[in-house]
Scaffold this motif. Structure first.
Motif, PDB file in Angstrom:
ATOM      1  N   VAL A  60       0.847  -1.208   0.000  1.00  0.00           N
ATOM      2  CA  VAL A  60       0.000   0.000   0.000  1.00  0.00           C
ATOM      3  C   VAL A  60       0.876   1.249   0.000  1.00  0.00           C
ATOM      4  N   LEU A  61       1.911   1.264   0.845  1.00  0.00           N
ATOM      5  CA  LEU A  61       2.786   2.440   0.934  1.00  0.00           C
ATOM      6  C   LEU A  61       3.513   2.718  -0.383  1.00  0.00           C
ATOM      7  N   PHE A  62       3.943   1.657  -1.067  1.00  0.00           N
ATOM      8  CA  PHE A  62       4.669   1.829  -2.325  1.00  0.00           C
ATOM      9  C   PHE A  62       3.761   1.773  -3.552  1.00  0.00           C
ATOM     10  N   ARG A  63       2.471   1.728  -3.300  1.00  0.00           N
ATOM     11  CA  ARG A  63       1.450   1.715  -4.360  1.00  0.00           C
ATOM     12  C   ARG A  63       1.691   0.604  -5.397  1.00  0.00           C
ATOM     13  N   VAL A  64       2.001  -0.578  -4.903  1.00  0.00           N
ATOM     14  CA  VAL A  64       2.190  -1.728  -5.779  1.00  0.00           C
ATOM     15  C   VAL A  64       0.821  -2.206  -6.226  1.00  0.00           C
ATOM     16  N   ARG A  65       0.654  -2.366  -7.493  1.00  0.00           N
ATOM     17  CA  ARG A  65      -0.633  -2.790  -8.058  1.00  0.00           C
ATOM     18  C   ARG A  65      -0.482  -4.155  -8.719  1.00  0.00           C
ATOM     19  N   ARG A  66      -1.450  -4.976  -8.524  1.00  0.00           N
ATOM     20  CA  ARG A  66      -1.467  -6.289  -9.160  1.00  0.00           C
ATOM     21  C   ARG A  66      -1.866  -6.111 -10.622  1.00  0.00           C
ATOM     22  N   THR A  67      -1.160  -6.798 -11.483  1.00  0.00           N
ATOM     23  CA  THR A  67      -1.505  -6.774 -12.895  1.00  0.00           C
ATOM     24  C   THR A  67      -2.750  -7.627 -13.089  1.00  0.00           C
ATOM     25  N   PRO A  68      -3.803  -7.066 -13.664  1.00  0.00           N
ATOM     26  CA  PRO A  68      -5.012  -7.869 -13.856  1.00  0.00           C
ATOM     27  C   PRO A  68      -4.744  -9.052 -14.780  1.00  0.00           C
ATOM     28  N   GLY A  69      -5.324 -10.147 -14.437  1.00  0.00           N
ATOM     29  CA  GLY A  69      -5.173 -11.343 -15.257  1.00  0.00           C
ATOM     30  C   GLY A  69      -6.237 -12.344 -14.887  1.00  0.00           C
ATOM     31  N   ARG A  70      -6.324 -13.351 -15.690  1.00  0.00           N
ATOM     32  CA  ARG A  70      -7.341 -14.351 -15.401  1.00  0.00           C
ATOM     33  C   ARG A  70      -6.736 -15.493 -14.585  1.00  0.00           C
ATOM     34  N   ILE A  71      -7.577 -16.136 -13.815  1.00  0.00           N
ATOM     35  CA  ILE A  71      -7.155 -17.303 -13.061  1.00  0.00           C
ATOM     36  C   ILE A  71      -7.548 -18.522 -13.882  1.00  0.00           C
ATOM     37  N   HIS A  72      -6.587 -19.356 -14.227  1.00  0.00           N
ATOM     38  CA  HIS A  72      -6.894 -20.514 -15.054  1.00  0.00           C
ATOM     39  C   HIS A  72      -7.259 -21.725 -14.193  1.00  0.00           C
ATOM     40  N   ALA A  73      -7.677 -22.775 -14.840  1.00  0.00           N
ATOM     41  CA  ALA A  73      -8.224 -23.956 -14.180  1.00  0.00           C
ATOM     42  C   ALA A  73      -7.229 -24.665 -13.271  1.00  0.00           C
ATOM     43  N   GLY A  74      -5.953 -24.436 -13.438  1.00  0.00           N
ATOM     44  CA  GLY A  74      -4.961 -25.125 -12.625  1.00  0.00           C
ATOM     45  C   GLY A  74      -4.646 -24.466 -11.301  1.00  0.00           C
ATOM     46  N   VAL A  75      -5.164 -23.267 -11.055  1.00  0.00           N
ATOM     47  CA  VAL A  75      -4.790 -22.540  -9.843  1.00  0.00           C
ATOM     48  C   VAL A  75      -5.298 -23.238  -8.585  1.00  0.00           C
ATOM     49  N   VAL A  76      -6.566 -23.593  -8.552  1.00  0.00           N
ATOM     50  CA  VAL A  76      -7.136 -24.188  -7.338  1.00  0.00           C
ATOM     51  C   VAL A  76      -6.514 -25.556  -7.043  1.00  0.00           C
TER      52      VAL A  76
END
Length: 138
Positions: A60-76
């Motif tokens: 939050v302090l360094f304003r790091v942002r997550r790059t939007p992306g999709r979660i694929h079927a292998g994540v879970v």
């Protein structure tokens, strides 16, 4: 510190500091990790949660942002296998290295399992699953 040598030195120092800290907290000790995963001793769970909270504040302090992306079927399934392996072996992929450095040689079996699992995943995925592994396919 923008030279290769400077970055390498900074990474070595950060890695040694992290290894020292992780070992002294107890994350390199199978018995400590087992007590955490079986909820017998919440101290390690609080240390882990505190680390996550600390990095969240830094992001939050360094304003790091997550790059939007999709979660694929292998994540879970991958997350379930990763967590199960961590609970069974007493360490995520970095911890067995710390355990071996501390003289706990059975961690070599865990390292061998990690290498075998990565190769097995690549073979199964290429032959049967064809999941998009994104930036993890190196």
């Amino acid at each position: 510190m923008r030279t290769r040598g400077g970055l390498l030195l900074a990474n070595i120092i950060a890695g040694l500091a992290l290894g020292y800290t992780v070992t002294n907290i107890g994350f390199g000790d199978y018995a400590e990790l087992n007590r955490m995963f079986t909820f017998q001793d919440p101290r390690m769970l609080f240390a882990f949660g505190g680390g996550v909270a600390l990095i969240a504040v830094v992001f939050v302090l360094f304003r790091v942002r997550r790059t939007p992306g999709r979660i694929h079927a292998g994540v879970v399934p991958g997350a379930l296998l990763f967590g199960s392996g961590w609970a069974l072996s007493g360490g995520c992929p970095a911890i067995p290295i710390i355990q071996v450095a501390s003289g706990y040689l059975p961690a070599l079996v865990t390292i061998g399992g990690i290498v075998f699992g990565v190769q097995l995943h690549r073979w199964v995925n290429a032959r049967y699953l064809h999941l998009d592994t994104g930036s993890c396919n190196r």
